[in-house]
Enzyme design. Structure first.
Site, PDB file in Angstrom:
ATOM      1  N   GLY A  46       3.509  57.822  19.304  1.00  0.00           N
ATOM      2  CA  GLY A  46       4.937  58.063  19.439  1.00  0.00           C
ATOM      3  C   GLY A  46       5.715  57.026  18.657  1.00  0.00           C
ATOM      4  O   GLY A  46       5.219  55.919  18.424  1.00  0.00           O
ATOM      5  N   GLN A  51      12.720  51.966  15.967  1.00  0.00           N
ATOM      6  CA  GLN A  51      11.573  51.177  15.505  1.00  0.00           C
ATOM      7  C   GLN A  51      11.478  51.092  13.988  1.00  0.00           C
ATOM      8  O   GLN A  51      10.762  50.235  13.467  1.00  0.00           O
ATOM      9  CB  GLN A  51      10.269  51.749  16.076  1.00  0.00           C
ATOM     10  N   CYS A  98       2.480  49.658  22.178  1.00  0.00           N
ATOM     11  CA  CYS A  98       3.654  50.024  21.380  1.00  0.00           C
ATOM     12  C   CYS A  98       3.447  49.515  19.958  1.00  0.00           C
ATOM     13  O   CYS A  98       2.979  48.402  19.764  1.00  0.00           O
ATOM     14  CB  CYS A  98       4.896  49.383  21.994  1.00  0.00           C
ATOM     15  N   LEU A  99       3.810  50.343  18.977  1.00  0.00           N
ATOM     16  CA  LEU A  99       3.668  49.920  17.576  1.00  0.00           C
ATOM     17  C   LEU A  99       4.554  48.723  17.255  1.00  0.00           C
ATOM     18  O   LEU A  99       4.299  48.007  16.288  1.00  0.00           O
ATOM     19  CB  LEU A  99       3.978  51.092  16.640  1.00  0.00           C
ATOM     20  N   HIS A 140       8.532  56.243  27.530  1.00  0.00           N
ATOM     21  CA  HIS A 140       8.422  55.038  26.698  1.00  0.00           C
ATOM     22  C   HIS A 140       9.351  55.143  25.483  1.00  0.00           C
ATOM     23  O   HIS A 140      10.095  54.205  25.165  1.00  0.00           O
ATOM     24  CB  HIS A 140       6.957  54.883  26.272  1.00  0.00           C
ATOM     25  N   GLU A 141       9.316  56.316  24.819  1.00  0.00           N
ATOM     26  CA  GLU A 141      10.131  56.479  23.605  1.00  0.00           C
ATOM     27  C   GLU A 141      11.626  56.557  23.945  1.00  0.00           C
ATOM     28  O   GLU A 141      12.461  56.037  23.200  1.00  0.00           O
ATOM     29  CB  GLU A 141       9.691  57.725  22.828  1.00  0.00           C
ATOM     30  N   HIS A 144      13.043  53.203  24.233  1.00  0.00           N
ATOM     31  CA  HIS A 144      13.403  52.623  22.930  1.00  0.00           C
ATOM     32  C   HIS A 144      14.831  53.000  22.547  1.00  0.00           C
ATOM     33  O   HIS A 144      15.592  52.168  22.046  1.00  0.00           O
ATOM     34  CB  HIS A 144      12.449  53.125  21.839  1.00  0.00           C
TER      35      HIS A 144
HETATM   36 NI    NI Z   1       6.974  51.818  21.672  1.00  0.00          NI
END
Ligand code: NI
Length: 173
Positions: A46, A51, A98-99, A140-141, A144
């Site tokens: 995701g 991000q 998370c990236l 989660h997204e 963000h």
């Molecule tokens: Ni993330």
């Protein structure tokens, strides 16, 4: 399409609340496709627009693993524009990564089942139910988009502080 740089927490853009998408134009479609490509390149499931430094309410998700030859369209790739969770039920503790927080994971409490409303790239309004990993990933997204990254949701505050310290010394290669 192009692979974009992923911001590392605690970059201030990751703490910024994203603005609603007003117009679904060619620019937005290009950003969405770049996000999908960037997510695949980073082997994530995701990615939120924050991000890659774009504070718009836009999320991509694909839970298909590379190893699976059968690509399940229910798992993605999904492009969610202006996503809103309209119903929640139950709770689940899930180990998240998370990236933007490379190499770190932590347990976060999430709703177990959710209902999501969003616009697709055609501007159509869609409503879907999600559970398990899909529900966790969506929450989660969406965090963000509201400027929240998973360590800030962890009940284990000392572990969350360790992750923050680890990110301070992280250098993007
Ligand atoms: Ni993330």
């Amino acid at each position: 399409m192009a692979i974009r740089d992923i911001l590392i927490w605690p970059n201030p853009i990751l703490a910024t609340k994203a603005e609603p998408v007003v117009t679904i134009d060619e620019d937005l479609k290009r950003v969405a496709l770049d996000m999908v490509e960037t997510m695949y390149a980073a082997r994530g499931i995701g990615l939120a627009a924050n991000q890659i430094g774009i504070t718009k309410r836009l999320v991509v998700i694909d839970l298909n693993s590379e190893e699976d030859e059968e690509h399940d369209p229910a798992l993605g790739p999904h492009i969610f524009i202006n996503p809103v969770i309209t119903a929640r039920e139950g709770s689940v503790l899930w180990e998240e990564g998370c990236l933007s927080v490379p190499g770190e994971v932590g347990d976060v409490e999430r709703s177990a089942n959710i209902t999501l409303c969003y616009n697709d790239l055609n501007g159509d309004e869609i409503t879907v139910d999600a559970s398990e990993l899909m529900a966790v990933c969506i929450q989660h997204e969406l965090d963000h988009l509201n400027g929240v990254v998973f360590p800030e949701r962890m009940h284990d505050r000392s572990r969350a502080r360790e992750i923050r310290l680890a990110m301070k010394s992280f250098k993007s290669s």
